[in-house]
Scaffold this active site. Sequence first.
Site, PDB file in Angstrom:
ATOM      1  N   ASP A 108       0.780  -1.240   0.000  1.00  0.00           N
ATOM      2  CA  ASP A 108       0.000   0.000   0.000  1.00  0.00           C
ATOM      3  C   ASP A 108       0.812   1.291   0.000  1.00  0.00           C
ATOM      4  O   ASP A 108       0.266   2.381  -0.199  1.00  0.00           O
ATOM      5  CB  ASP A 108      -0.986   0.008   1.186  1.00  0.00           C
ATOM      6  CG  ASP A 108      -0.299  -0.178   2.551  1.00  0.00           C
ATOM      7  OD1 ASP A 108       0.852   0.272   2.716  1.00  0.00           O
ATOM      8  OD2 ASP A 108      -0.922  -0.763   3.457  1.00  0.00           O
ATOM      9  N   HIS A 123       6.563  -7.762  -1.255  1.00  0.00           N
ATOM     10  CA  HIS A 123       5.520  -8.113  -2.235  1.00  0.00           C
ATOM     11  C   HIS A 123       5.265  -7.012  -3.260  1.00  0.00           C
ATOM     12  O   HIS A 123       4.250  -7.023  -3.936  1.00  0.00           O
ATOM     13  CB  HIS A 123       4.221  -8.475  -1.499  1.00  0.00           C
ATOM     14  CG  HIS A 123       4.349  -9.706  -0.658  1.00  0.00           C
ATOM     15  ND1 HIS A 123       3.472 -10.043   0.350  1.00  0.00           N
ATOM     16  CD2 HIS A 123       5.266 -10.701  -0.681  1.00  0.00           C
ATOM     17  CE1 HIS A 123       3.852 -11.177   0.910  1.00  0.00           C
ATOM     18  NE2 HIS A 123       4.946 -11.588   0.310  1.00  0.00           N
ATOM     19  N   GLY A 191       1.599  -7.104  13.060  1.00  0.00           N
ATOM     20  CA  GLY A 191       0.417  -7.096  12.193  1.00  0.00           C
ATOM     21  C   GLY A 191       0.452  -8.056  11.032  1.00  0.00           C
ATOM     22  O   GLY A 191      -0.066  -7.752   9.964  1.00  0.00           O
ATOM     23  N   SER A 193      -0.262 -12.300   9.975  1.00  0.00           N
ATOM     24  CA  SER A 193      -0.802 -13.572  10.460  1.00  0.00           C
ATOM     25  C   SER A 193       0.224 -14.699  10.388  1.00  0.00           C
ATOM     26  O   SER A 193       0.000 -15.778  10.915  1.00  0.00           O
ATOM     27  CB  SER A 193      -2.042 -13.948   9.641  1.00  0.00           C
ATOM     28  OG  SER A 193      -1.693 -14.094   8.280  1.00  0.00           O
TER      29      SER A 193
HETATM   30  P1  OAD Z   1      -3.322 -11.103   7.107  1.00  0.00           P
HETATM   31  O1  OAD Z   1      -4.638 -10.509   6.712  1.00  0.00           O
HETATM   32  O2  OAD Z   1      -3.106 -12.535   6.815  1.00  0.00           O
HETATM   33  O3  OAD Z   1      -3.073 -10.885   8.665  1.00  0.00           O
HETATM   34  C1  OAD Z   1      -3.270  -9.637   9.286  1.00  0.00           C
HETATM   35  C2  OAD Z   1      -2.822  -9.772  10.736  1.00  0.00           C
HETATM   36  O4  OAD Z   1      -2.900  -8.499  11.338  1.00  0.00           O
HETATM   37  C3  OAD Z   1      -3.678 -10.721  11.580  1.00  0.00           C
HETATM   38  O5  OAD Z   1      -2.811 -11.574  12.324  1.00  0.00           O
HETATM   39  C4  OAD Z   1      -4.456  -9.772  12.514  1.00  0.00           C
HETATM   40  O6  OAD Z   1      -4.676 -10.341  13.796  1.00  0.00           O
HETATM   41  C5  OAD Z   1      -3.488  -8.619  12.628  1.00  0.00           C
HETATM   42  N1  OAD Z   1      -4.110  -7.306  12.904  1.00  0.00           N
HETATM   43  C6  OAD Z   1      -5.261  -6.780  12.432  1.00  0.00           C
HETATM   44  N2  OAD Z   1      -5.430  -5.525  12.854  1.00  0.00           N
HETATM   45  C7  OAD Z   1      -4.359  -5.218  13.625  1.00  0.00           C
HETATM   46  C8  OAD Z   1      -3.926  -4.052  14.339  1.00  0.00           C
HETATM   47  N3  OAD Z   1      -4.641  -2.933  14.342  1.00  0.00           N
HETATM   48  N4  OAD Z   1      -2.752  -4.122  14.994  1.00  0.00           N
HETATM   49  C9  OAD Z   1      -2.007  -5.257  15.014  1.00  0.00           C
HETATM   50  N5  OAD Z   1      -2.356  -6.369  14.357  1.00  0.00           N
HETATM   51  C10 OAD Z   1      -3.494  -6.354  13.659  1.00  0.00           C
HETATM   52  O7  OAD Z   1      -2.181 -10.176   6.437  1.00  0.00           O
HETATM   53  P2  OAD Z   1      -0.635 -10.520   6.170  1.00  0.00           P
HETATM   54  O8  OAD Z   1      -0.077 -11.362   7.263  1.00  0.00           O
HETATM   55  O9  OAD Z   1       0.019  -9.239   5.867  1.00  0.00           O
HETATM   56  O10 OAD Z   1       0.343 -11.284  -0.045  1.00  0.00           O
HETATM   57  O11 OAD Z   1      -0.758 -11.374   4.861  1.00  0.00           O
HETATM   58  C11 OAD Z   1       0.414 -11.805   4.218  1.00  0.00           C
HETATM   59  C12 OAD Z   1       0.229 -11.777   2.719  1.00  0.00           C
HETATM   60  O12 OAD Z   1      -0.962 -12.488   2.340  1.00  0.00           O
HETATM   61  C13 OAD Z   1       0.008 -10.402   2.124  1.00  0.00           C
HETATM   62  O13 OAD Z   1       1.195  -9.670   1.919  1.00  0.00           O
HETATM   63  C14 OAD Z   1      -0.655 -10.713   0.816  1.00  0.00           C
HETATM   64  C15 OAD Z   1      -1.648 -11.745   1.309  1.00  0.00           C
HETATM   65  O14 OAD Z   1      -2.146 -12.604   0.358  1.00  0.00           O
HETATM   66  C16 OAD Z   1       0.284 -11.099  -1.368  1.00  0.00           C
HETATM   67  O15 OAD Z   1      -0.609 -10.469  -1.900  1.00  0.00           O
HETATM   68  C17 OAD Z   1       1.408 -11.729  -2.094  1.00  0.00           C
END
Ligand code: OAD
Length: 243
Positions: A108, A123, A191, A193
């Site tokens: 983003d 990414h 932040g 998963s």
């Molecule tokens: P996810 O959507 O899988 O996970 C988001 C994480 O953020 C979760 O563990 C939530 O509990 C946590 N969360 C949400 N709000 C929060 C807050 N305010 N403060 C702290 N934590 C918070 O997203 P990613 O782990 O980034 O890849 O996903 C990894 C990749 O999967 C992304 O980069 C994307 C996606 O498919 C590609 O597009 C290649």
Amino acid sequence: MTNKTDEGISELREKLWQARQVVVLTGAGISAESGVPTFRGEGGLWKRYSVMELATPEAFSRDPKLVWEFYNWRRELLAPLSPNPGHYALAEMQRRIPRFTLVTQNIDGLHRKAGSTDVIELHGNIWWVRCTGCGKLMEDLRVPLPEMPECPTCGALLRPNVVWFGEMLDPQVLNAAYEAISNCDLMIVAGTSGTVQPAASMGVQAKRSGATVAEVNLEPTPYTDTYQISISGKSGEILPRLL
Ligand code: OAD
């Protein structure tokens, strides 16, 4: 009265200001408080849309218009959004800590908007496009882009400069992340998963190289019990408290 979160923050704050080299890895959760939807969990992007139809090279060859429609929609959603206190806290940390590396899975661009520099974007970045013909890379902030945007140099179709499922990460970008991780003595994983490789296992690699690893997340992840410090809460509230 101190609770577990306060204790975790104090412990991490102490480690942070003693560390020689710090790496922070972020995921979609860090941008959630800016209004960016995460991918998994309630209301997550991949709950509403099919990854295989929108975020793979096969999907783009089959129906580039549909894939561009999806990315144009995401660009429209992101354009008016601003960084939140979590992004700003990390930009401030970088200014104060001499050896500091920010690695993100987010496309983003909000870390850059907050003032972070040299961000390792594993990414890619949705605000950059790449020509499918000549390979030229360009920043393109138009919202929306044409349905089928063309390269100004060779006329071939442009694609978003993001990594899709089934694609390799840019080896140079990945090496830069590994280099920082193998040399750090403190890593903060905020932040994410921890479900998408190779980013998911980067914290474990830092720990194996001797670093203290701290997680900041709203919910437990598969790595919560593995890391030495785990702080439960919103990154926009926790990270500013480390300063
Ligand atoms: P996810 O959507 O899988 O996970 C988001 C994480 O953020 C979760 O563990 C939530 O509990 C946590 N969360 C949400 N709000 C929060 C807050 N305010 N403060 C702290 N934590 C918070 O997203 P990613 O782990 O980034 O890849 O996903 C990894 C990749 O999967 C992304 O980069 C994307 C996606 O498919 C590609 O597009 C290649």
